[in-house]
Design a protein around this motif. Structure first.
Motif, mmCIF file in Angstrom:
data_model
loop_
_atom_site.group_PDB
_atom_site.id
_atom_site.type_symbol
_atom_site.label_atom_id
_atom_site.label_comp_id
_atom_site.label_asym_id
_atom_site.label_seq_id
_atom_site.Cartn_x
_atom_site.Cartn_y
_atom_site.Cartn_z
ATOM 1 N N ASP A 135 0.861 -1.180 0.000
ATOM 2 C CA ASP A 135 0.000 0.000 0.000
ATOM 3 C C ASP A 135 0.903 1.237 0.000
ATOM 4 O OD1 ASP A 135 -1.693 2.152 0.700
ATOM 5 O OD2 ASP A 135 -3.083 0.791 1.710
ATOM 6 N N GLU A 136 1.030 1.859 -1.158
ATOM 7 C CA GLU A 136 1.959 2.977 -1.301
ATOM 8 C C GLU A 136 1.574 4.156 -0.408
ATOM 9 O OE1 GLU A 136 4.758 2.930 -3.150
ATOM 10 O OE2 GLU A 136 4.364 0.880 -3.816
ATOM 11 N N ALA A 137 0.294 4.390 -0.226
ATOM 12 C CA ALA A 137 -0.153 5.546 0.547
ATOM 13 C C ALA A 137 0.090 5.374 2.042
ATOM 14 C CB ALA A 137 -1.638 5.801 0.287
ATOM 15 N N ARG A 138 0.071 4.138 2.517
ATOM 16 C CA ARG A 138 0.205 3.873 3.953
ATOM 17 C C ARG A 138 1.592 3.347 4.322
ATOM 18 N NH1 ARG A 138 -4.038 -0.422 4.925
ATOM 19 N NH2 ARG A 138 -3.396 -0.215 7.108
ATOM 20 N N SER A 139 2.509 3.316 3.363
ATOM 21 C CA SER A 139 3.854 2.797 3.616
ATOM 22 C C SER A 139 4.879 3.914 3.545
ATOM 23 C CB SER A 139 4.201 1.705 2.589
ATOM 24 O OG SER A 139 3.275 0.636 2.658
ATOM 25 N N ARG A 140 6.014 3.666 4.152
ATOM 26 C CA ARG A 140 7.103 4.649 4.157
ATOM 27 C C ARG A 140 8.239 4.112 3.288
ATOM 28 N NH1 ARG A 140 4.766 4.272 9.183
ATOM 29 N NH2 ARG A 140 4.069 6.237 10.109
ATOM 30 N N LEU A 141 8.112 4.331 1.998
ATOM 31 C CA LEU A 141 9.095 3.858 1.029
ATOM 32 C C LEU A 141 9.678 5.035 0.278
ATOM 33 C CD1 LEU A 141 7.110 0.927 -0.674
ATOM 34 C CD2 LEU A 141 8.498 0.822 1.388
ATOM 35 N N GLN A 142 10.929 4.904 -0.110
ATOM 36 C CA GLN A 142 11.521 5.868 -1.041
ATOM 37 C C GLN A 142 11.927 5.109 -2.280
ATOM 38 O OE1 GLN A 142 13.924 9.054 0.420
ATOM 39 N NE2 GLN A 142 15.323 8.925 -1.305
ATOM 40 N N ARG A 143 11.178 5.291 -3.348
ATOM 41 C CA ARG A 143 11.469 4.624 -4.617
ATOM 42 C C ARG A 143 12.322 5.542 -5.483
ATOM 43 N NH1 ARG A 143 8.648 0.008 -5.201
ATOM 44 N NH2 ARG A 143 6.732 -0.277 -3.998
ATOM 45 N N ASN A 144 13.212 4.922 -6.278
ATOM 46 C CA ASN A 144 14.044 5.726 -7.170
ATOM 47 C C ASN A 144 13.456 5.833 -8.574
ATOM 48 O OD1 ASN A 144 14.824 3.223 -8.415
ATOM 49 N ND2 ASN A 144 16.384 2.968 -6.814
ATOM 50 N N LYS A 145 12.312 5.151 -8.800
ATOM 51 C CA LYS A 145 11.594 5.271 -10.070
ATOM 52 C C LYS A 145 10.104 5.178 -9.778
ATOM 53 C CE LYS A 145 15.164 3.110 -12.982
ATOM 54 N NZ LYS A 145 15.450 1.954 -13.894
ATOM 55 N N PRO A 146 9.274 5.829 -10.569
ATOM 56 C CA PRO A 146 7.826 5.716 -10.360
ATOM 57 C C PRO A 146 7.311 4.342 -10.751
ATOM 58 C CG PRO A 146 8.279 6.982 -12.342
ATOM 59 C CD PRO A 146 9.605 6.759 -11.673
ATOM 60 N N VAL A 147 6.245 3.923 -10.095
ATOM 61 C CA VAL A 147 5.592 2.661 -10.432
ATOM 62 C C VAL A 147 4.840 2.833 -11.752
ATOM 63 C CG1 VAL A 147 3.812 1.010 -9.739
ATOM 64 C CG2 VAL A 147 5.379 1.949 -8.030
ATOM 65 N N THR A 148 5.104 1.961 -12.712
ATOM 66 C CA THR A 148 4.456 2.057 -14.023
ATOM 67 C C THR A 148 3.570 0.862 -14.340
ATOM 68 O OG1 THR A 148 6.404 1.092 -15.099
ATOM 69 C CG2 THR A 148 6.298 3.506 -14.968
ATOM 70 N N CYS A 149 3.774 -0.265 -13.680
ATOM 71 C CA CYS A 149 2.966 -1.463 -13.938
ATOM 72 C C CYS A 149 2.073 -1.719 -12.732
ATOM 73 C CB CYS A 149 3.853 -2.675 -14.208
ATOM 74 S SG CYS A 149 2.926 -4.220 -14.444
ATOM 75 N N SER A 150 0.777 -1.797 -12.961
ATOM 76 C CA SER A 150 -0.174 -2.004 -11.871
ATOM 77 C C SER A 150 -0.127 -3.419 -11.313
ATOM 78 C CB SER A 150 -1.594 -1.690 -12.345
ATOM 79 O OG SER A 150 -1.947 -2.544 -13.432
ATOM 80 N N GLU A 151 0.478 -4.347 -12.069
ATOM 81 C CA GLU A 151 0.555 -5.735 -11.618
ATOM 82 C C GLU A 151 1.765 -5.961 -10.708
ATOM 83 O OE1 GLU A 151 -0.165 -9.638 -10.844
ATOM 84 O OE2 GLU A 151 -1.512 -8.157 -11.720
ATOM 85 N N CYS A 152 2.980 -5.833 -11.248
ATOM 86 C CA CYS A 152 4.174 -6.125 -10.448
ATOM 87 C C CYS A 152 4.587 -4.957 -9.554
ATOM 88 C CB CYS A 152 5.331 -6.544 -11.345
ATOM 89 S SG CYS A 152 6.010 -5.229 -12.385
ATOM 90 N N ASP A 158 15.121 2.726 -2.476
ATOM 91 C CA ASP A 158 16.307 3.208 -1.764
ATOM 92 C C ASP A 158 16.178 3.057 -0.254
ATOM 93 O OD1 ASP A 158 17.665 3.931 -4.067
ATOM 94 O OD2 ASP A 158 16.931 5.989 -4.054
ATOM 95 N N ALA A 159 14.969 3.083 0.261
ATOM 96 C CA ALA A 159 14.787 3.012 1.709
ATOM 97 C C ALA A 159 13.385 2.526 2.044
ATOM 98 C CB ALA A 159 15.040 4.372 2.356
ATOM 99 N N ILE A 160 13.296 1.784 3.161
ATOM 100 C CA ILE A 160 12.018 1.327 3.702
ATOM 101 C C ILE A 160 12.005 1.661 5.186
ATOM 102 C CG2 ILE A 160 10.489 -0.642 4.091
ATOM 103 C CD1 ILE A 160 12.024 -2.119 1.863
ATOM 104 N N HIS A 161 10.952 2.341 5.619
ATOM 105 C CA HIS A 161 10.772 2.643 7.040
ATOM 106 C C HIS A 161 9.380 2.193 7.480
ATOM 107 C CE1 HIS A 161 14.328 5.170 8.289
ATOM 108 N NE2 HIS A 161 14.532 5.000 6.999
ATOM 109 N N GLY A 162 9.097 0.936 7.215
ATOM 110 C CA GLY A 162 7.810 0.366 7.542
ATOM 111 C C GLY A 162 6.882 0.374 6.341
ATOM 112 N N PHE A 163 6.133 -0.717 6.184
ATOM 113 C CA PHE A 163 5.159 -0.772 5.096
ATOM 114 C C PHE A 163 3.993 -1.647 5.490
ATOM 115 C CE2 PHE A 163 7.781 -4.492 4.282
ATOM 116 C CZ PHE A 163 6.904 -5.445 3.773
ATOM 117 N N THR A 164 2.922 -1.535 4.725
ATOM 118 C CA THR A 164 1.737 -2.363 4.928
ATOM 119 C C THR A 164 1.209 -2.797 3.579
ATOM 120 O OG1 THR A 164 -0.411 -2.468 6.059
ATOM 121 C CG2 THR A 164 0.120 -0.422 4.901
#
Length: 227
Positions: A135-152, A158-164
Motif C-alpha cells: 500500500d503505497e499511501a500507507r507505507s514509508r518507502l523511497q522509490r528511485n523510479k515511479p511505479v508504471t505497472c499495476s501488476e508487479c 532506496d529506503a524502507i521505514h515500515g510498510f503495509t
C-alpha cells in the motif's frame, strides 16, 4: 461506533537470524546451472533473480553453534531443514515452492563451536510471488523510479521505514514475495505461530510496519515519521 469489519491481518518480514546461535548461510557450488528470471505476467519486466536449476549442490557456512532450519543465500532460493519441510507440508501451509533435495557438499565453520560431523538433509525452496501488494499511501518507502505497472509494481527502492499491504490483495499465502517489494519475503501470522510452536531456528520475524531498511541512510522516506 466501532467498526464491525475484522482487523487487517498481521504480516512479518522473514530474515535469517544474523549473529544468532544458529546463524547459517549457503552458497551454490559452482558451476551451477541457472535459468531465466521470472517475468511479470503483465509487463514482462524481470521481478526476480536467475533461477537455480538442478543439480542442487551447496556449501554451508556456519557462524553459530548449530545449523539452522532456515538458511538464506544468493538468489530467490532458501534452504530449509527436513523437519521444517515435513511440518510445513503436514500442516497445510502454502507459499513455499519446490522442496528439491540439496546435496550439501561441505560445511565451513566460522568461529568457535562444535564440529559438524554429519551432513544435514536440506531442501531448496522458493517463496511464491504473491498477489498481496504494498500500500503505497500507507507505507514509508523511497522509490528511485515511479511505479508504471499495476501488476508487479516493481521499481528500485532506496529506503524502507515500515510498510503495509493493501487491504483485500492478500490471497492467503503463508510465505510470499509481495507486489512492489519482490526482493523481500513476507509471512503470515499463522507462519509466525508455526515457527514459534516448532522452535525452528535461524529465523527472525519483523512486523512489516516496523521493518527498516535504509542502507543509504535516507531516513523518513516521503517525509513521514518512523512508526
Amino acid at each position: 461506533m466501532a467498526s464491525d469489519l475484522p482487523p487487517d491481518p498481521r504480516f512479518f518480514i522473514l530474515e535469517d537470524d544474523v549473529w544468532g546461535p544458529y546463524d547459517t548461510k549457503f552458497s551454490k557450488l559452482e558451476p551451477a546451472s541457472r535459468g531465466d528470471p521470472p517475468p511479470c505476467p503483465k509487463c514482462g519486466k524481470t521481478i526476480g533473480m536467475l533461477m537455480w536449476l538442478p543439480p542442487y549442490r551447496a556449501e554451508l557456512e556456519l557462524h553459530g553453534q548449530g545449523l539452522g532450519d532456515f538458511v538464506g543465500g544468493p538468489g530467490n532460493e532458501v534452504l530449509i531443514s527436513e523437519r521444517m519441510k515435513e511440518a510445513f507440508q503436514a500442516e497445510g501451509l502454502v507459499g513455499l515452492l519446490g522442496f528439491h533435495p540439496v546435496e550439501v557438499v561441505r560445511v565451513r565453520r566460522k568461529g568457535r563451536g562444535p564440529k559438524v560431523d554429519t551432513m544435514p538433509c536440506y531442501f531448496v525452496a522458493t517463496a511464491r510471488f504473491g498477489h498481496g501488494a504494498v500500500d503505497e499511501a500507507r507505507s514509508r518507502l523511497q522509490r528511485n523510479k515511479p511505479v508504471t505497472c499495476s501488476e508487479c509494481r516493481n521499481t528500485g527502492v532506496d529506503a524502507i521505514h515500515g510498510f503495509t499491504l493493501e487491504s483485500g490483495t492478500w490471497r492467503g499465502e503463508d510465505v510470499f514475495r509481495p507486489r512492489g517489494l519482490q526482493g523481500d519475503i513476507v509471512v503470515s501470522e499463522r507462519f509466525a505461530e508455526f515457527i514459534k510452536r516448532h522452535g525452528f531456528t535461524n529465523m527472525k520475524l519483523i512486523p512489516t510496519e516496523e521493518y527498516v531498511w535504509d542502507p543509504l541512510q535516507k531516513k523518513n522516506p516521503n517525509g513521514l515519521s518512523d512508526p
